[in-house]
Write a protein that holds these residues in place. Structure first.
Motif, PDB file in Angstrom:
ATOM      1  N   CYS A 155      28.646   9.288 -33.661  1.00 44.38           N
ATOM      2  CA  CYS A 155      29.251  10.340 -32.878  1.00 44.38           C
ATOM      3  C   CYS A 155      28.697  10.283 -31.453  1.00 44.38           C
ATOM      4  O   CYS A 155      27.757   9.524 -31.196  1.00 44.38           O
ATOM      5  N   CYS A 158      23.730  10.491 -38.012  1.00 41.57           N
ATOM      6  CA  CYS A 158      23.566  11.868 -38.508  1.00 41.57           C
ATOM      7  C   CYS A 158      24.474  12.166 -39.702  1.00 41.57           C
ATOM      8  O   CYS A 158      24.404  13.249 -40.269  1.00 41.57           O
ATOM      9  N   CYS A 217      29.400   9.320 -38.869  1.00 44.93           N
ATOM     10  CA  CYS A 217      28.373   8.822 -37.965  1.00 44.93           C
ATOM     11  C   CYS A 217      27.286   8.120 -38.784  1.00 44.93           C
ATOM     12  O   CYS A 217      26.825   8.653 -39.792  1.00 44.93           O
ATOM     13  N   CYS A 257      24.870  10.893 -31.009  1.00 42.28           N
ATOM     14  CA  CYS A 257      23.954   9.856 -31.494  1.00 42.28           C
ATOM     15  C   CYS A 257      24.144   8.532 -30.759  1.00 42.28           C
ATOM     16  O   CYS A 257      23.370   7.604 -30.942  1.00 42.28           O
TER      17      CYS A 257
HETATM   18 ZN   LIG Z   1      25.815  11.444 -35.091  1.00 32.59          ZN
END
Ligand SMILES: [Zn+2]
Length: 121
Positions: free
Chosen positions: A117, A99, A96, A120
């Motif tokens: 992801c 994050c 991701c 997010c």
């Molecule tokens: Zn993420």
């Protein structure tokens, strides 16, 4: 991430890139200096003279305005595909961008160019 999964993702992405480029080529032109930068070609309808010519010009503008958002959507999609392919090559695919956690494989299977992801997104 296992090799087999990466290989499959790469194949899907390459196929996707082919389709997107083909679609873009129908009405847009790639910038010869900046790879991945496309611009919509202004359509030119032929033939009319006088008032007919003016009407055609109006249609051309209308068509152009219809194509612009399609072009930018395809271009963004193509950029996502290219950047995913780049990451497969250099490493970091499936992480991701926000994050830094692994993107679930299920998500990548459904949408290989995913950059983030689901949390997010
Ligand atoms: Zn993420």
């Amino acid at each position: 991430m296992d090799e087999k999964f990466l290989k499959e993702a790469k194949q899907k992405l390459e196929k996707e890139r082919e389709i997107l480029e083909k679609e873009l080529k129908q009405f847009a032109k790639e910038n010869s200096k900046v790879k991945g930068d496309w611009s919509t070609k202004f359509p030119h309808f032929n033939g009319g003279v006088g008032s007919q010519r003016l009407e055609e010009a109006a249609d051309e503008v209308e068509e152009y305005l219809t194509l612009l958002p399609i072009e930018s959507r395809l271009e963004l999609e193509l950029q996502a595909v290219n950047s995913a392919l780049e990451k497969i090559k250099k490493g970091g695919y499936g992480k991701c961008e926000k994050c830094k956690k692994d993107i679930p494989l299920e998500r990548l299977k459904v949408y290989p160019p995913a950059r983030t992801c689901l949390e997010c997104k």
